[in-house]
Design a protein around this motif. Sequence first.
Motif, PDB file in Angstrom:
ATOM      1  N   PRO A 104       0.799  -1.223   0.000  1.00  0.00           N
ATOM      2  CA  PRO A 104       0.000   0.000   0.000  1.00  0.00           C
ATOM      3  C   PRO A 104       0.835   1.278   0.000  1.00  0.00           C
ATOM      4  O   PRO A 104       1.667   1.493   0.879  1.00  0.00           O
ATOM      5  CB  PRO A 104      -0.825  -0.126   1.291  1.00  0.00           C
ATOM      6  N   GLY A 105       0.637   2.092  -1.026  1.00  0.00           N
ATOM      7  CA  GLY A 105       1.267   3.404  -1.096  1.00  0.00           C
ATOM      8  C   GLY A 105       2.732   3.412  -1.489  1.00  0.00           C
ATOM      9  O   GLY A 105       3.363   4.472  -1.507  1.00  0.00           O
ATOM     10  N   ARG A 106       3.282   2.251  -1.830  1.00  0.00           N
ATOM     11  CA  ARG A 106       4.730   2.171  -2.053  1.00  0.00           C
ATOM     12  C   ARG A 106       5.220   3.102  -3.164  1.00  0.00           C
ATOM     13  O   ARG A 106       6.121   3.911  -2.938  1.00  0.00           O
ATOM     14  CB  ARG A 106       5.131   0.722  -2.375  1.00  0.00           C
ATOM     15  N   ASN A 107       4.664   2.992  -4.341  1.00  0.00           N
ATOM     16  CA  ASN A 107       5.179   3.807  -5.446  1.00  0.00           C
ATOM     17  C   ASN A 107       4.893   5.295  -5.257  1.00  0.00           C
ATOM     18  O   ASN A 107       5.652   6.145  -5.733  1.00  0.00           O
ATOM     19  CB  ASN A 107       4.610   3.320  -6.781  1.00  0.00           C
ATOM     20  N   LEU A 108       3.816   5.609  -4.562  1.00  0.00           N
ATOM     21  CA  LEU A 108       3.529   7.006  -4.253  1.00  0.00           C
ATOM     22  C   LEU A 108       4.618   7.582  -3.353  1.00  0.00           C
ATOM     23  O   LEU A 108       5.108   8.698  -3.569  1.00  0.00           O
ATOM     24  CB  LEU A 108       2.157   7.124  -3.575  1.00  0.00           C
ATOM     25  N   LEU A 109       5.017   6.810  -2.349  1.00  0.00           N
ATOM     26  CA  LEU A 109       6.099   7.236  -1.459  1.00  0.00           C
ATOM     27  C   LEU A 109       7.427   7.318  -2.209  1.00  0.00           C
ATOM     28  O   LEU A 109       8.170   8.298  -2.079  1.00  0.00           O
ATOM     29  CB  LEU A 109       6.224   6.250  -0.292  1.00  0.00           C
ATOM     30  N   PHE A 110       7.717   6.295  -2.996  1.00  0.00           N
ATOM     31  CA  PHE A 110       8.981   6.262  -3.730  1.00  0.00           C
ATOM     32  C   PHE A 110       9.116   7.478  -4.642  1.00  0.00           C
ATOM     33  O   PHE A 110      10.165   8.127  -4.692  1.00  0.00           O
ATOM     34  CB  PHE A 110       9.070   4.999  -4.576  1.00  0.00           C
TER      35      PHE A 110
END
Length: 231
Positions: A104-110
Motif C-alpha cells: 500500500p502506497g509504495r510507489n507514491l512514497l517512492f
Amino acid sequence: MSENTKRAVIILSGGLDSTTCMGLAKEAGYDLFPISFDYGQRHKIEIENAKQVAEHYGVAARHKIIKLDFLRDFGGSALTDDSIDVPNVMEGAEVEEIPVTYVPGRNLLFLSIATSYAEVTGSQAIYIGVNALDYSGYPDCRPEFIHKVEEVIALATKVGVEGKGITIETPLISWTKAKIVEEGLKIGVPYELTTSCYNGKAEACGECDSCRLRLKGFEEAGSKDPIAYLT
C-alpha cells in the motif's frame, strides 16, 4: 557537471525492471542518480544487488538508500508482513485483481522521495520500472497514476512552479517481460547482478510469481537467465 547535463534519478530496486531502466537512462544520455528503498521488504537482499548495479554503472557514490521501516510496521502485504505467504501462482491460474504482493502506497512514497532527490540534483527526469501488463492489478503501476503524480510534481516543486519541471519516465510500462529482457540484453544490462525473487534468499526460489515471470521472460526472449535458482 554543467547545468546543461541531462540528469535522471533512477528508482533502483536491484531487480530486473529497475536495472533495465538504469540501462535505458544511460543509453538516453542521462547522468545517473540511483535511489533505493529499504522498506522492510521480505526480499531485502535486493538492496545489495542495487549496490552492485550502481557500482557497475560507476555511480555508487551517488547511490542513496532510504529507510522506510514504517511500511513493515504497517504490514498488509506479503512483501512486508510475515503472516502473509508469498503466492506461487501456476501458469494459467487466475490471479486476484490486486495481488497480496501489492504494498500500500509504495510507489507514491517512492516517487515523492525521488522527486526531492531530483530537485536537489537538478535532475530533469525520474525513471521507474512500473509495468501495466504484468501484475496489472497494482493500482500504482497504471499510466493514470503516473500522469497524476507528474501533475502534482508540477504544482508542488520549485522547478515545477518555475516551469522547468520533472518528468516521470516509464519506458517499460507497456512492454512484455520478454521485450524488457530483449531490450536490456541489447544494451548490456547486467542481469547477473539482479534478483527478482520475493522470498529473499541467496538463490532465487524459482516458484514465486516474480521468479516465474522473470524465467518466462528470459525463455521467450530466447536467452538463459544468468542468476542461480533453487528450483
